[in-house]
Design an enzyme around this catalytic site. Structure first.
Site, PDB file in Angstrom:
ATOM      1  N   ASP A   9       0.854  -1.205   0.000  1.00 22.38           N
ATOM      2  CA  ASP A   9       0.000   0.000   0.000  1.00 22.38           C
ATOM      3  C   ASP A   9       0.890   1.255   0.000  1.00 22.38           C
ATOM      4  O   ASP A   9       0.822   2.049   0.922  1.00 22.38           O
ATOM      5  CB  ASP A   9      -0.954   0.008   1.216  1.00 22.38           C
ATOM      6  CG  ASP A   9      -0.231   0.137   2.543  1.00 22.38           C
ATOM      7  OD1 ASP A   9       0.929  -0.326   2.655  1.00 22.38           O
ATOM      8  OD2 ASP A   9      -0.801   0.728   3.489  1.00 22.38           O
ATOM      9  N   ASP A  14       6.846   0.881   2.119  1.00 23.08           N
ATOM     10  CA  ASP A  14       6.482  -0.119   1.096  1.00 23.08           C
ATOM     11  C   ASP A  14       7.383   0.035  -0.129  1.00 23.08           C
ATOM     12  O   ASP A  14       7.817  -0.951  -0.730  1.00 23.08           O
ATOM     13  CB  ASP A  14       5.031   0.058   0.638  1.00 23.08           C
ATOM     14  CG  ASP A  14       4.029  -0.038   1.767  1.00 23.08           C
ATOM     15  OD1 ASP A  14       3.870   0.962   2.487  1.00 23.08           O
ATOM     16  OD2 ASP A  14       3.430  -1.114   1.938  1.00 23.08           O
ATOM     17  N   ASN A  38      -2.337   3.071   3.275  1.00 23.78           N
ATOM     18  CA  ASN A  38      -1.763   4.378   3.608  1.00 23.78           C
ATOM     19  C   ASN A  38      -2.534   5.508   2.918  1.00 23.78           C
ATOM     20  O   ASN A  38      -2.628   6.614   3.437  1.00 23.78           O
ATOM     21  CB  ASN A  38      -0.292   4.428   3.201  1.00 23.78           C
ATOM     22  CG  ASN A  38       0.575   3.605   4.130  1.00 23.78           C
ATOM     23  OD1 ASN A  38       0.350   3.602   5.339  1.00 23.78           O
ATOM     24  ND2 ASN A  38       1.545   2.904   3.577  1.00 23.78           N
ATOM     25  N   THR A 123       2.667  -5.981   3.047  1.00 25.20           N
ATOM     26  CA  THR A 123       3.186  -4.847   3.819  1.00 25.20           C
ATOM     27  C   THR A 123       2.123  -3.762   3.991  1.00 25.20           C
ATOM     28  O   THR A 123       2.442  -2.609   4.265  1.00 25.20           O
ATOM     29  CB  THR A 123       4.450  -4.248   3.154  1.00 25.20           C
ATOM     30  OG1 THR A 123       4.094  -3.750   1.869  1.00 25.20           O
ATOM     31  CG2 THR A 123       5.557  -5.278   3.029  1.00 25.20           C
ATOM     32  N   PHE A 164      -1.110  -0.015  12.550  1.00 27.57           N
ATOM     33  CA  PHE A 164      -1.920   0.459  11.423  1.00 27.57           C
ATOM     34  C   PHE A 164      -2.421  -0.657  10.495  1.00 27.57           C
ATOM     35  O   PHE A 164      -3.615  -0.713  10.176  1.00 27.57           O
ATOM     36  CB  PHE A 164      -1.159   1.514  10.603  1.00 27.57           C
ATOM     37  CG  PHE A 164      -1.931   1.978   9.404  1.00 27.57           C
ATOM     38  CD1 PHE A 164      -2.949   2.917   9.532  1.00 27.57           C
ATOM     39  CD2 PHE A 164      -1.688   1.439   8.141  1.00 27.57           C
ATOM     40  CE1 PHE A 164      -3.691   3.324   8.428  1.00 27.57           C
ATOM     41  CE2 PHE A 164      -2.435   1.839   7.039  1.00 27.57           C
ATOM     42  CZ  PHE A 164      -3.432   2.786   7.189  1.00 27.57           C
ATOM     43  N   ASN A 165      -1.529  -1.522   9.995  1.00 26.00           N
ATOM     44  CA  ASN A 165      -1.955  -2.504   8.979  1.00 26.00           C
ATOM     45  C   ASN A 165      -3.041  -3.440   9.506  1.00 26.00           C
ATOM     46  O   ASN A 165      -3.926  -3.865   8.756  1.00 26.00           O
ATOM     47  CB  ASN A 165      -0.762  -3.338   8.492  1.00 26.00           C
ATOM     48  CG  ASN A 165       0.167  -2.537   7.618  1.00 26.00           C
ATOM     49  OD1 ASN A 165      -0.213  -1.505   7.074  1.00 26.00           O
ATOM     50  ND2 ASN A 165       1.405  -3.004   7.497  1.00 26.00           N
ATOM     51  N   GLN A 226       7.238  11.406  10.797  1.00 25.88           N
ATOM     52  CA  GLN A 226       7.402  10.498  11.945  1.00 25.88           C
ATOM     53  C   GLN A 226       7.879  11.261  13.169  1.00 25.88           C
ATOM     54  O   GLN A 226       7.510  10.933  14.296  1.00 25.88           O
ATOM     55  CB  GLN A 226       8.409   9.391  11.604  1.00 25.88           C
ATOM     56  CG  GLN A 226       7.895   8.415  10.574  1.00 25.88           C
ATOM     57  CD  GLN A 226       7.227   7.202  11.176  1.00 25.88           C
ATOM     58  OE1 GLN A 226       7.082   7.078  12.382  1.00 25.88           O
ATOM     59  NE2 GLN A 226       6.819   6.276  10.331  1.00 25.88           N
ATOM     60  N   HIS A 238       9.542   0.188   8.607  1.00 25.37           N
ATOM     61  CA  HIS A 238       8.826  -1.064   8.877  1.00 25.37           C
ATOM     62  C   HIS A 238       8.920  -2.130   7.768  1.00 25.37           C
ATOM     63  O   HIS A 238       9.371  -3.240   7.991  1.00 25.37           O
ATOM     64  CB  HIS A 238       7.332  -0.775   9.083  1.00 25.37           C
ATOM     65  CG  HIS A 238       7.037   0.339  10.032  1.00 25.37           C
ATOM     66  ND1 HIS A 238       7.102   0.196  11.396  1.00 25.37           N
ATOM     67  CD2 HIS A 238       6.657   1.629   9.826  1.00 25.37           C
ATOM     68  CE1 HIS A 238       6.771   1.332  11.985  1.00 25.37           C
ATOM     69  NE2 HIS A 238       6.499   2.217  11.057  1.00 25.37           N
ATOM     70  N   ASP A 239       8.390  -1.773   6.592  1.00 31.04           N
ATOM     71  CA  ASP A 239       8.054  -2.800   5.597  1.00 31.04           C
ATOM     72  C   ASP A 239       9.226  -3.587   5.002  1.00 31.04           C
ATOM     73  O   ASP A 239       9.072  -4.788   4.725  1.00 31.04           O
ATOM     74  CB  ASP A 239       7.220  -2.173   4.467  1.00 31.04           C
ATOM     75  CG  ASP A 239       5.852  -1.708   4.954  1.00 31.04           C
ATOM     76  OD1 ASP A 239       5.398  -2.205   6.001  1.00 31.04           O
ATOM     77  OD2 ASP A 239       5.249  -0.854   4.284  1.00 31.04           O
TER      78      ASP A 239
HETATM   79  C1  BDR Z   1       2.714   0.178   8.663  1.00 33.36           C
HETATM   80  O1  BDR Z   1       1.719   1.172   8.393  1.00 33.36           O
HETATM   81  C2  BDR Z   1       2.042   1.899   7.242  1.00 33.36           C
HETATM   82  O2  BDR Z   1       1.877   3.251   7.442  1.00 33.36           O
HETATM   83  C3  BDR Z   1       3.458   1.526   6.870  1.00 33.36           C
HETATM   84  O3  BDR Z   1       3.604   1.503   5.462  1.00 33.36           O
HETATM   85  C4  BDR Z   1       3.647   0.171   7.479  1.00 33.36           C
HETATM   86  O4  BDR Z   1       3.240  -0.851   6.587  1.00 33.36           O
HETATM   87  C5  BDR Z   1       3.366   0.509   9.984  1.00 33.36           C
HETATM   88  O5  BDR Z   1       2.425   0.505  11.012  1.00 33.36           O
HETATM   89 CA    CA Z   2       2.791  -0.429   4.274  1.00 37.61          CA
END
Ligand code: BDR
Ligand code: CA
Length: 309
Positions: A9, A14, A38, A123, A164-165, A226, A238-239
């Protein structure tokens, strides 16, 4: 070579996962499927095509999947990723065209035509993967494993409990975590250790190719938001940890845990409840990443980006 379907996303991190998957010789990228997350689907698809074009992924189908979560109302993360979902860089017209198939069908076709040797690497929110499982349950036994970014055994990032995901589509996450297939979970506990400092940005920038330039532009924007929201001096990346795990699992330490997704909690909706100590005695359904060798992770990222001429 590890065959993977990357479900994204994009999303700044990503895009970095795509960079790694698109260049490492031990990964065979079978398909990129795109999900809303996202940002809305129209934007995440556009971003995926833009990134795929910069990477030169001419032979990899890029398809649009689900535009909405399975049950809950939609949320996006424009506070982190901006109005485009990939704010920062300016892209030329994409040279990679969208595949006409629906992303869910592309996942199903790719898996059904396989020998059971494909890893799914999500991701973003798990809507595409869950819908594929529901639409064609026979894919389940074809999935070698799922290496996903999402969840947390400690704190969340959209609510105190949820990441989030998973929060963006908890019901889909439930379908995936209860699928019975091997799961590797790269949660926030792990990814918060992977901090993209200004030294890292400089180091990657020094490579001096088009992809390192894109990395720098992405990370400069991502660092700003961030810091504004979480106060990080360097943002968690993260991804890309998912793709790094596929390439070299020995970089990571994982722990088997039972992971259940909370679907009813008022304050805990979307939490991945991870039985870290095994107190429930339930059979673990995931390997949850706990720590990593950071030097080797950054070396691997650098090596992947250097491969783009
Ligand atoms: C995840 O949420 C998204 O904003 C990032 O791309 C990552 O996959 C982190 O919580
Ligand atoms: Ca992501």
């Amino acid at each position: 070579r590890e065959k993977i379907i990357l479900d994204v996303d994009p999303g700044h991190d990503d895009a970095v996962a795509m960079m790694m998957a698109g260049s490492h010789p031990s990964v065979e990228l079978m398909a990129v499927t795109v999900v809303a997350g996202n940002q809305t689907l129209d934007k995440t698809v556009k971003n995926a095509l833009n990134v795929a074009s910069v990477l030169g992924l001419k032979d990899v189908p890029v398809a649009a999947g689900m535009s909405r979560p399975m049950v809950r109302e939609q949320i996006i993360a424009d506070d982190i990723h901006g109005v485009t979902g990939l704010d920062g860089p300016k892209f030329d017209e994409p040279t990679v065209q969208q595949d006409p198939r629906h992303g869910v069908d592309l996942i199903i076709e790719t898996l059904m035509g396989s020998d059971g040797d494909i890893t799914i690497v999500p991701t973003g929110p798990l809507t595409n993967v869950a819908m594929a499982i529901r639409k064609e349950p026979r894919i389940v036994e074809k999935i070698k494993r799922i290496v996903l970014m999402g969840g947390s055994y400690q704190l969340g990032n959209v609510t105190p409990s949820a990441e989030f995901n998973i929060y963006a589509d908890p019901e889909a996450a439930h379908v995936v975590f209860s699928s019975g297939r091997p799961i590797v979970m790269m949660g926030l506990d792990l990814t918060r250790q992977v901090r993209c400092s200004s030294q890292v940005i400089e180091r990657i920038g020094a490579i001096g190719n088009r992809v390192s330039k894109l990395f720098v532009e992405l990370m400069e924007f991502f660092s700003k938001t961030q810091e504004e929201i979480f106060g990080w001096d360097a943002p968690p990346l993260h991804d890309p940890t998912t793709v790094a795990y596929v390439i070299d699992p020995s970089i990571f330490v994982t722990k088997p845990m039972r992971v259940d997704v909370e679907l009813r909690g008022e304050h805990t909706y979307g939490r991945t409840c991870c039985d870290y100590f095994g107190v429930t005695k339930k059979e673990p359904n995931a390997q949850v990443a706990v720590t990593l060798d950071l030097d080797r992770f950054w070396d691997l990222l650098e090596a992947c980006i250097r491969r783009y001429s």
